[in-house]
Scaffold this motif. Structure first.
Motif, PDB file in Angstrom:
ATOM      1  N   ARG A  13       0.779  -1.235   0.000  1.00  0.00           N
ATOM      2  CA  ARG A  13       0.000   0.000   0.000  1.00  0.00           C
ATOM      3  C   ARG A  13       0.807   1.279   0.000  1.00  0.00           C
ATOM      4  O   ARG A  13       0.266   2.343  -0.267  1.00  0.00           O
ATOM      5  CB  ARG A  13      -0.921   0.002   1.226  1.00  0.00           C
ATOM      6  CG  ARG A  13      -2.031  -0.995   1.111  1.00  0.00           C
ATOM      7  CD  ARG A  13      -2.855  -1.021   2.386  1.00  0.00           C
ATOM      8  NE  ARG A  13      -4.051  -1.835   2.211  1.00  0.00           N
ATOM      9  CZ  ARG A  13      -4.105  -3.145   2.392  1.00  0.00           C
ATOM     10  NH1 ARG A  13      -3.016  -3.796   2.749  1.00  0.00           N
ATOM     11  NH2 ARG A  13      -5.220  -3.799   2.210  1.00  0.00           N
ATOM     12  N   PHE A  14       2.102   1.241   0.296  1.00  0.00           N
ATOM     13  CA  PHE A  14       2.879   2.458   0.444  1.00  0.00           C
ATOM     14  C   PHE A  14       4.150   2.411  -0.390  1.00  0.00           C
ATOM     15  O   PHE A  14       4.726   1.348  -0.591  1.00  0.00           O
ATOM     16  CB  PHE A  14       3.260   2.682   1.911  1.00  0.00           C
ATOM     17  CG  PHE A  14       2.082   2.860   2.820  1.00  0.00           C
ATOM     18  CD1 PHE A  14       1.428   4.065   2.910  1.00  0.00           C
ATOM     19  CD2 PHE A  14       1.616   1.796   3.572  1.00  0.00           C
ATOM     20  CE1 PHE A  14       0.332   4.226   3.740  1.00  0.00           C
ATOM     21  CE2 PHE A  14       0.526   1.950   4.412  1.00  0.00           C
ATOM     22  CZ  PHE A  14      -0.119   3.164   4.490  1.00  0.00           C
ATOM     23  N   LYS A  15       4.590   3.588  -0.840  1.00  0.00           N
ATOM     24  CA  LYS A  15       5.882   3.751  -1.518  1.00  0.00           C
ATOM     25  C   LYS A  15       6.609   4.891  -0.843  1.00  0.00           C
ATOM     26  O   LYS A  15       5.999   5.871  -0.415  1.00  0.00           O
ATOM     27  CB  LYS A  15       5.694   4.084  -3.004  1.00  0.00           C
ATOM     28  CG  LYS A  15       5.093   2.968  -3.823  1.00  0.00           C
ATOM     29  CD  LYS A  15       6.100   1.903  -4.106  1.00  0.00           C
ATOM     30  CE  LYS A  15       5.458   0.837  -4.991  1.00  0.00           C
ATOM     31  NZ  LYS A  15       6.049  -0.460  -4.833  1.00  0.00           N
ATOM     32  N   LEU A  16       7.930   4.804  -0.779  1.00  0.00           N
ATOM     33  CA  LEU A  16       8.749   5.828  -0.152  1.00  0.00           C
ATOM     34  C   LEU A  16       9.220   6.808  -1.215  1.00  0.00           C
ATOM     35  O   LEU A  16       9.702   6.405  -2.275  1.00  0.00           O
ATOM     36  CB  LEU A  16       9.944   5.156   0.518  1.00  0.00           C
ATOM     37  CG  LEU A  16      10.612   5.857   1.677  1.00  0.00           C
ATOM     38  CD1 LEU A  16       9.603   6.141   2.771  1.00  0.00           C
ATOM     39  CD2 LEU A  16      11.735   5.005   2.218  1.00  0.00           C
ATOM     40  N   THR A  17       9.096   8.113  -0.945  1.00  0.00           N
ATOM     41  CA  THR A  17       9.592   9.121  -1.881  1.00  0.00           C
ATOM     42  C   THR A  17      11.078   9.353  -1.627  1.00  0.00           C
ATOM     43  O   THR A  17      11.647   8.849  -0.655  1.00  0.00           O
ATOM     44  CB  THR A  17       8.831  10.450  -1.709  1.00  0.00           C
ATOM     45  OG1 THR A  17       9.109  10.966  -0.400  1.00  0.00           O
ATOM     46  CG2 THR A  17       7.342  10.271  -1.887  1.00  0.00           C
ATOM     47  N   ALA A  18      11.714  10.132  -2.478  1.00  0.00           N
ATOM     48  CA  ALA A  18      13.145  10.395  -2.349  1.00  0.00           C
ATOM     49  C   ALA A  18      13.468  11.183  -1.083  1.00  0.00           C
ATOM     50  O   ALA A  18      14.574  11.075  -0.551  1.00  0.00           O
ATOM     51  CB  ALA A  18      13.644  11.150  -3.578  1.00  0.00           C
ATOM     52  N   THR A  19      12.516  11.978  -0.593  1.00  0.00           N
ATOM     53  CA  THR A  19      12.756  12.767   0.610  1.00  0.00           C
ATOM     54  C   THR A  19      12.342  12.031   1.881  1.00  0.00           C
ATOM     55  O   THR A  19      12.389  12.611   2.964  1.00  0.00           O
ATOM     56  CB  THR A  19      11.996  14.106   0.540  1.00  0.00           C
ATOM     57  OG1 THR A  19      10.605  13.837   0.347  1.00  0.00           O
ATOM     58  CG2 THR A  19      12.523  14.949  -0.603  1.00  0.00           C
ATOM     59  N   GLY A  20      11.901  10.772   1.762  1.00  0.00           N
ATOM     60  CA  GLY A  20      11.562   9.976   2.928  1.00  0.00           C
ATOM     61  C   GLY A  20      10.101  10.021   3.333  1.00  0.00           C
ATOM     62  O   GLY A  20       9.736   9.474   4.367  1.00  0.00           O
ATOM     63  N   LYS A  21       9.269  10.674   2.539  1.00  0.00           N
ATOM     64  CA  LYS A  21       7.842  10.696   2.836  1.00  0.00           C
ATOM     65  C   LYS A  21       7.178   9.454   2.247  1.00  0.00           C
ATOM     66  O   LYS A  21       7.768   8.766   1.424  1.00  0.00           O
ATOM     67  CB  LYS A  21       7.207  11.965   2.273  1.00  0.00           C
ATOM     68  CG  LYS A  21       7.743  13.232   2.904  1.00  0.00           C
ATOM     69  CD  LYS A  21       7.134  14.463   2.282  1.00  0.00           C
ATOM     70  CE  LYS A  21       7.709  15.716   2.911  1.00  0.00           C
ATOM     71  NZ  LYS A  21       7.181  16.927   2.288  1.00  0.00           N
ATOM     72  N   LEU A  22       5.962   9.189   2.668  1.00  0.00           N
ATOM     73  CA  LEU A  22       5.250   8.005   2.198  1.00  0.00           C
ATOM     74  C   LEU A  22       4.084   8.405   1.312  1.00  0.00           C
ATOM     75  O   LEU A  22       3.261   9.235   1.689  1.00  0.00           O
ATOM     76  CB  LEU A  22       4.731   7.197   3.382  1.00  0.00           C
ATOM     77  CG  LEU A  22       5.785   6.411   4.146  1.00  0.00           C
ATOM     78  CD1 LEU A  22       5.196   5.856   5.408  1.00  0.00           C
ATOM     79  CD2 LEU A  22       6.337   5.297   3.295  1.00  0.00           C
TER      80      LEU A  22
END
Length: 67
Positions: A13-22
């Motif tokens: 359900r989740f993916k991590l962005t380059a800045t560490g947000k979900l």
């Protein structure tokens, strides 16, 4: 120490962005869409960034990070 297991629901359900947000998909887009108006469907298109308060809890469920 034994390895920690990742919650399998978090992987899906989740993916991590380059800045560490979900990032997560928006709720309410699977079925029963005729009863929702066009503005609701349009505004819930795509993905959203998870709030800071929820991010800490979800990251604890994925101890080795997300891809």
């Amino acid at each position: 120490m034994p390895k920690l297991k990742t919650k399998s629901g978090v992987k899906k359900r989740f993916k991590l962005t380059a800045t560490g947000k979900l990032k997560h998909g928006v709720a309410g887009k699977r079925h029963r869409l005729i009863s929702h108006n066009a503005k609701y469907i349009r505004q819930n298109r795509g993905t959203e960034v998870l709030s800071e308060a929820d991010t800490a809890r979800v990251k604890a469920w994925a101890p080795y990070g997300l891809k």
